[in-house]
Design an enzyme around this catalytic site. Structure first.
Site, PDB file in Angstrom:
ATOM      1  N   HIS A 154       0.839  -1.203   0.000  1.00  0.00           N
ATOM      2  CA  HIS A 154       0.000   0.000   0.000  1.00  0.00           C
ATOM      3  C   HIS A 154       0.862   1.236   0.000  1.00  0.00           C
ATOM      4  CE1 HIS A 154       0.660  -1.284   4.180  1.00  0.00           C
ATOM      5  NE2 HIS A 154       0.682   0.014   4.499  1.00  0.00           N
ATOM      6  N   HIS A 156       0.842   5.255   1.152  1.00  0.00           N
ATOM      7  CA  HIS A 156       0.205   6.286   1.973  1.00  0.00           C
ATOM      8  C   HIS A 156       0.264   7.613   1.226  1.00  0.00           C
ATOM      9  CE1 HIS A 156       0.395   4.077   5.951  1.00  0.00           C
ATOM     10  NE2 HIS A 156       1.316   3.412   5.277  1.00  0.00           N
TER      11      HIS A 156
HETATM   12  P1  DGP Z   1       1.693   0.409   7.418  1.00  0.00           P
HETATM   13  O1  DGP Z   1       2.152   0.693   8.813  1.00  0.00           O
HETATM   14  O2  DGP Z   1       2.542   1.102   6.363  1.00  0.00           O
HETATM   15  O3  DGP Z   1       1.565  -1.087   7.145  1.00  0.00           O
HETATM   16  O4  DGP Z   1       0.263   1.061   7.291  1.00  0.00           O
HETATM   17  C1  DGP Z   1      -0.915   0.399   7.592  1.00  0.00           C
HETATM   18  C2  DGP Z   1      -1.961   1.435   7.782  1.00  0.00           C
HETATM   19  O5  DGP Z   1      -3.217   0.797   7.736  1.00  0.00           O
HETATM   20  C3  DGP Z   1      -1.898   2.179   9.103  1.00  0.00           C
HETATM   21  O6  DGP Z   1      -1.603   3.564   8.867  1.00  0.00           O
HETATM   22  C4  DGP Z   1      -3.275   2.023   9.708  1.00  0.00           C
HETATM   23  C5  DGP Z   1      -4.094   1.492   8.555  1.00  0.00           C
HETATM   24  N1  DGP Z   1      -5.130   0.549   8.946  1.00  0.00           N
HETATM   25  C6  DGP Z   1      -4.971  -0.565   9.705  1.00  0.00           C
HETATM   26  N2  DGP Z   1      -6.132  -1.206   9.848  1.00  0.00           N
HETATM   27  C7  DGP Z   1      -7.053  -0.481   9.159  1.00  0.00           C
HETATM   28  C8  DGP Z   1      -8.440  -0.643   8.941  1.00  0.00           C
HETATM   29  O7  DGP Z   1      -9.089  -1.592   9.398  1.00  0.00           O
HETATM   30  N3  DGP Z   1      -9.062   0.305   8.190  1.00  0.00           N
HETATM   31  C9  DGP Z   1      -8.374   1.369   7.651  1.00  0.00           C
HETATM   32  N4  DGP Z   1      -9.083   2.243   6.920  1.00  0.00           N
HETATM   33  N5  DGP Z   1      -7.065   1.542   7.836  1.00  0.00           N
HETATM   34  C10 DGP Z   1      -6.415   0.626   8.596  1.00  0.00           C
END
Ligand code: DGP
Length: 171
Positions: A154, A156
């Site tokens: 992903h 950001h």
């Molecule tokens: P990373 O640390 O780069 O793997 O980012 C994962 C991101 O995913 C973190 O910023 C929080 C987000 N995240 C985790 N669980 C969920 C979820 O259930 N819904 C959404 N919208 N975001 C989530």
């Protein structure tokens, strides 16, 4: 690909797979079905931490499948974008490919478009939302030291304010 570990690392001696035949487990992995994660420490390391039964299952896959809700801001045949649940900036959107790719390390060399699509979609979103000229940041965390917590690739997109420095190791 983490799955390669499964293919090359399957022990051939039955004694290494308590309660199961080695050939049975290996064959099941190749088919993508059969018994789930093998028991025992030696066997767990053969599987990527985000995998289950050889099928990717992360929170992001569940969002793609509409199994859990998310604030989706964009979707096409290749990717989905939704607001981060714990925003680190006034605008914090995640761009996620629909293809299973655990980390940036796993992007096939012959498919750089997987990453390119994420970046271009983020830039288009920034333009459409009117903050492209002010500026924004895109980030891809990879594995432990990169701070990756969800093992589906992903990107950001952070925007909406002047952002501080980043990349400082945790104290
Ligand atoms: P990373 O640390 O780069 O793997 O980012 C994962 C991101 O995913 C973190 O910023 C929080 C987000 N995240 C985790 N669980 C969920 C979820 O259930 N819904 C959404 N919208 N975001 C989530």
């Amino acid at each position: 690909m983490p799955w390669g570990v499964v293919r090359v690392g399957v022990p051939t001696q039955r004694a290494e797979w308590p309660g199961r035949g080695a050939s049975r487990v290996g064959a099941s992995n190749r088919r993508g079905g059969g018994p789930c994660r093998p028991r025992g420490r030696a066997l767990r390391i053969l599987f990527h931490p985000s995998s289950r039964c050889g099928v990717m299952t992360t929170i992001f896959h569940k969002i793609i499948q509409r199994e859990i809700p998310a604030d989706i801001v964009y979707e096409d045949a290749h990717l989905i974008a939704f607001r981060d649940i714990g925003p680190q900036a006034p605008v914090h959107v995640l761009f996620v490919p629909k293809q299973d790719v655990p980390t940036l390390n796993d992007v096939p060399e012959d498919a750089p478009e997987i990453v390119g699509r994420l970046a271009v979609a983020a830039a288009r979103y920034a333009k459409a939302q009117g903050f492209a000229e002010d500026g924004y940041r895109i980030v891809m965390n990879c594995n432990g030291h990169g701070g990756q917590t969800v093992y589906q690739l992903h990107l950001h997109l952070l925007a909406g304010a002047a952002l501080g420095r980043f990349g400082t190791p945790d104290a």
